[in-house]
Design an enzyme around this catalytic site. Structure first.
Site, PDB file in Angstrom:
ATOM      1  N   LYS A   1      19.005  78.674  32.292  1.00 33.53           N
ATOM      2  CA  LYS A   1      19.697  78.014  31.187  1.00 33.53           C
ATOM      3  C   LYS A   1      19.014  76.697  30.811  1.00 33.53           C
ATOM      4  CE  LYS A   1      24.073  80.338  31.981  1.00 33.53           C
ATOM      5  NZ  LYS A   1      25.513  80.250  32.234  1.00 33.53           N
TER       6      LYS A   1
ATOM      7  N   SER B   1      31.006  80.643  32.104  1.00 33.83           N
ATOM      8  CA  SER B   1      30.124  79.484  32.265  1.00 33.83           C
ATOM      9  C   SER B   1      30.053  78.555  31.058  1.00 33.83           C
ATOM     10  CB  SER B   1      28.705  79.949  32.633  1.00 33.83           C
ATOM     11  OG  SER B   1      28.141  80.720  31.594  1.00 33.83           O
TER      12      SER B   1
END
Length: 338
Positions: free
Chosen positions: A279, A234
Site C-alpha cells: 500500500k 482496512s
C-alpha cells in the site's frame, strides 16, 4: 517434414505458454494496487469541499499461475499465500468474497459513527438480526444454514445482535435443539439445529457459525458511500477522515495529497492491516505526499515500521506518519501548514 516439425513445436510452445499463464495453482499472489481518492466515493449531504485529497490504498490479489508464481519470487513487493492463509476452513471463493464485503460494510459503519460523533452529530442505530459470516465444516449448521443467511429469531426470541445470539446459545447443552428462523434470498425459513461440541475447541459447543450484526446506521445529514466491490476493513481510518472533513468547515487536507490505511473501531482506535508495504508503494506511485500508518502503540514490527522500511526501499519522499487513533490523525493533519 520440417514444416510438420515446426508446427508440432509451435503447438507445444503454445500449450506450454497457456499452462504457464492460466493453469491455477493452490496459491494467491498479492501486489501493490492503487490509491483512490475518496471524495468521489463518499458524499455527505451539503458537505464541505476540500482542496487536497484523502485516499484509500488497495492491494491487488489473484490466483497464482506457474508464471505468476515464479515472477513473485523475484519481484519486489509481491507476496505468495496458500489458500489456507487466505480462506477460512471450509470457505469457498464466494464465501470469502462475501465475508470481505461485509467486513467493508462494518468498517464503513464504524467510520461513520466515529466521524459524526467527533463532528458533534447525532448517530442512531437500528439492528435487524444477524448475518451468517462463516460455517465450521462438520458442525450441525453446515447442513441447514448458508453464508449470507439472516437469522432474526431463535426459539421464537428476536435476535438483534450477534452478542445476543451467542449469549443465548452458550446457555444450551450438547444435544439441545434450537429453532432458527432465518431469511435467504428474500424467503423466510425455519429449522431445528442441534448443539454439538466444536471439533477443535475442547469444552466448547455451539451450532458452528460465526455471525455479524445486521446494523443500520441513521445520521443527519445523510451520507452515501459507494465502495462497489472493494472488500475488507482496512479503509476504515481513511473513510472516517473523509467523512469528518466533509462534515466540518475546516479542511484538514490543507491542500495535500494524503493516503493511508488502518482499521477503525467504534471508539476510534486504528488497527493493523495486511499488505502495508504494498500500500505504501501504491500511494507513492499515485503521488501521495503523506501516508498514515497504524502505529500499534509502537510495538516492534508494527505497520508503521513496515511502512517506513518500504518507503526507504523505494526511496520516496512521501512522509510516513504513525497513528493509533482517529483523534491523533486529525490533530496531526490540523498542524500542517497549508
Amino acid at each position: 517434414m520440417k514444416s510438420k516439425m515446426y508446427m508440432a513445436a509451435l503447438s507445444c510452445g503454445l500449450i506450454l505458454a497457456l499452462i504457464l499463464s492460466f493453469y491455477p495453482l493452490p496459491y494467491y499472489i498479492t501486489k501493490p494496487g492503487m490509491a483512490q481518492e475518496l471524495s468521489p466515493i463518499i458524499e455527505v449531504e451539503s458537505g464541505y469541499e476540500e482542496k487536497g485529497s484523502l485516499m484509500l490504498t488497495t492491494v491487488r490479489m489473484g490466483k497464482a499461475t506457474p508464471l505468476a508464481y515464479a515472477l513473485a519470487h523475484i519481484q519486489d513487493f509481491q507476496e505468495i499465500y496458500s489458500v489456507e492463509d487466505i480462506r477460512q476452513e471450509g470457505e469457498s471463493d464466494a464465501d470469502y468474497t462475501y465475508r470481505q464485503l461485509h467486513m467493508m460494510e462494518t468498517s464503513k459503519e464504524s467510520a461513520i459513527l466515529v466521524a459524526y460523533r467527533h463532528a458533534g452529530k447525532e448517530v442512531v442505530f437500528k439492528n435487524h438480526g444477524v448475518y451468517v459470516m462463516s460455517i465450521i465444516p462438520g458442525m450441525p449448521a453446515e447442513e441447514i444454514l448458508k453464508v449470507g443467511d439472516r437469522v432474526y429469531k431463535v426459539d421464537g426470541k428476536e435476535m438483534e445482535t450477534s452478542e445476543e445470539f451467542v449469549a443465548y446459545v452458550t446457555n444450551k447443552k450438547v444435544g439441545d435443539a434450537v429453532n432458527i428462523e432465518f431469511e435467504r434470498d428474500g424467503e423466510h425459513q425455519q429449522a431445528a439445529i442441534t448443539i454439538a461440541p466444536f471439533p477443535k475447541m475442547k469444552g466448547k459447543a455451539g451450532l458452528g457459525i460465526t455471525l455479524l450484526t445486521d446494523r443500520e446506521i441513521v445520521v443527519e445529514p445523510d451520507i452515501k458511500i459507494d465502495t462497489e466491490k472493494i472488500g475488507g476493513p482496512s479503509a476504515g481510518l481513511m473513510f472516517s477522515l473523509e467523512i469528518y472533513n466533509q462534515l466540518t468547515r475546516e479542511d484538514i487536507t490543507k491542500g495535500y495529497e494524503i493516503a493511508g490505511t488502518g482499521t477503525i473501531d467504534d471508539e476510534g482506535h486504528v488497527g493493523r492491516i495486511g499488505g502495508i508495504s504494498q500500500k505504501v508503494v501504491a500511494a507513492a506511485n499515485s503521488g501521495a505526499e503523506i501516508f498514515l500508518a497504524p502505529n500499534e502503540e509502537g510495538v516492534k514490527g508494527s505497520n508503521y515500521h513496515e511502512a517506513l522500511a518500504a518507503a526507504k526501499k523505494i526511496d520516496t519522499k512521501m512522509k510516513i506518519v504513525p497513528v493509533d487513533t482517529f483523534d491523533e490523525a486529525v490533530q496531526y493533519l490540523k498542524t500542517l501548514k497549508p
